[in-house]
Write a protein that holds these residues in place. Structure first.
Motif, short mmCIF file in Angstrom:
data_model
loop_
_atom_site.label_atom_id
_atom_site.label_comp_id
_atom_site.label_asym_id
_atom_site.label_seq_id
_atom_site.Cartn_x
_atom_site.Cartn_y
_atom_site.Cartn_z
N TRP A 1 0.84 -1.19 0.00
CA TRP A 1 0.00 0.00 0.00
C TRP A 1 0.88 1.24 0.00
O TRP A 1 1.93 1.28 0.64
CB TRP A 1 -0.93 0.00 1.22
N ARG A 2 0.42 2.27 -0.69
CA ARG A 2 1.26 3.44 -0.90
C ARG A 2 1.54 4.21 0.39
O ARG A 2 2.62 4.81 0.52
CB ARG A 2 0.63 4.37 -1.94
N HIS A 3 0.63 4.19 1.36
CA HIS A 3 0.92 4.92 2.60
C HIS A 3 2.02 4.22 3.39
O HIS A 3 2.79 4.87 4.10
CB HIS A 3 -0.35 5.12 3.44
N LYS A 4 2.12 2.91 3.25
CA LYS A 4 3.21 2.17 3.88
C LYS A 4 4.53 2.45 3.16
O LYS A 4 5.59 2.56 3.78
CB LYS A 4 2.93 0.67 3.85
N LEU A 5 4.46 2.55 1.85
CA LEU A 5 5.63 2.85 1.04
C LEU A 5 6.16 4.24 1.36
O LEU A 5 7.37 4.45 1.53
CB LEU A 5 5.25 2.76 -0.44
N GLU A 6 5.25 5.19 1.48
CA GLU A 6 5.65 6.57 1.77
C GLU A 6 6.33 6.68 3.13
O GLU A 6 7.27 7.47 3.31
CB GLU A 6 4.42 7.48 1.74
N GLU B 1 6.16 4.21 -8.95
CA GLU B 1 6.44 3.43 -7.74
C GLU B 1 6.27 1.93 -8.00
O GLU B 1 7.09 1.12 -7.55
CB GLU B 1 5.52 3.89 -6.61
N ALA B 2 5.21 1.58 -8.71
CA ALA B 2 4.98 0.16 -9.03
C ALA B 2 6.17 -0.40 -9.82
O ALA B 2 6.67 -1.48 -9.51
CB ALA B 2 3.68 0.00 -9.82
#
Length: 274
Positions: free
Chosen positions: A41-46, A94-95
């Motif tokens: 998930w992007r919020h985890k990535l950020e 990002e992907a």
């Protein structure tokens, strides 16, 4: 039901199932539990940054099944719709950086009461995003959501709608994501799965318990509800999908459990009911 452990090679932890864990904790947990895939998930990535996230994933040997999420195309102003498109382009990048070729699209709600116009904006947003995504080697997976989310998450609420949009493009550009929680109720489900042949980019599993008291955190572990998960899985396979199977469960009880216990429960339920 007969247990089939051979499917475990396709098992993917969708990070939202262990929302209590950051990306590093989830990756280490998967490696220790022998879960071979992870959906980020992007919020985890950020929170960790792309470079550190890549290092962690490489170090654990995990494969990334998808990035969640792009989409959210509709907006009240043209300027905001452009900003939404720019954010989708960042998600595509990002992907690609993470080594997955699937960006899951949660298409977005109507900013006002004009749901037809918002669906048009979704189609326009995907059309504008496709060339950039293709240049990055990333496919766009349209995930229809259950109709109860039409007002706050997505105006694309059936697999038929998702198929109609996806079929404007080649399967290497745009496909669909089949999430059992969102589509199990649909009288046209199996017809639409067959229609999506060679175009299914992801398969998500959970269960629908009765009653639902929290629409966002309504999902349950496989086997704890009414969905014919195995039947849907077999239909998806017949339509040509043989990729990772993501366990995606928003559930407060799971989030309150130690992550290691969640993964153990997840694997057992996966073998018994998927």
């Amino acid at each position: 039901m007969a247990e089939d452990t051979s499917l475990l090679k396709y098992l993917s932890l969708n990070q939202i199932t262990t929302e209590q864990w950051n990306l590093k904790e989830a990756a280490i947990g998967c490696a220790q539990a022998e879960v071979p895939w992870i959906s980020i998930w992007r919020h985890k990535l950020e929170a960790l940054g792309i470079a550190e996230s890549k290092r962690i994933i490489k170090g654990t040997g995990l494969k990334v099944s998808s990035l969640c999420r792009g989409g959210m195309f509709p907006a009240a102003t043209e300027e905001q719709r452009r900003k939404n498109l720019d954010d989708n382009k960042r998600a595509v990048e990002e992907a690609a950086e993470l080594g997955t070729d699937v960006l899951v699209l949660v298409c977005g709600p109507a900013p006002d009461r004009n749901i037809d116009l918002s669906r048009q904006w979704v189609e326009e947003g995907i059309e504008q995003l496709v060339p950039f995504a293709e240049s990055c080697g990333v496919r766009l997976g349209i995930e229809p959501l259950h109709p109860m989310y039409a007002a706050d998450r997505s105006v694309i609420v059936t697999l038929g709608q998702a198929n109609k949009i996806a079929q404007e493009y080649s399967p290497d550009q745009v496909g669909v994501v089949v999430d059992v929680f969102h589509v199990w109720w649909d009288p046209e489900l199996y017809k639409q799965i067959a229609r999506a042949k060679e175009r299914i980019l992801g398969f998500h599993v959970s269960d629908w318990n009765v009653p639902i008291t929290d629409t966002f955190k309504a999902r349950r572990m496989m086997g704890d509800g009414v969905i014919e998960i195995r039947r849907i899985r077999k239909a998806v396979e017949e339509a040509g999908y043989h990729g990772p199977i993501e366990v995606e469960i928003m559930n407060q009880e799971l989030w309150d459990m130690p992550g290691e216990d969640v993964l153990k429960l997840m694997k057992n339920s996966f073998v018994k009911h998927v």
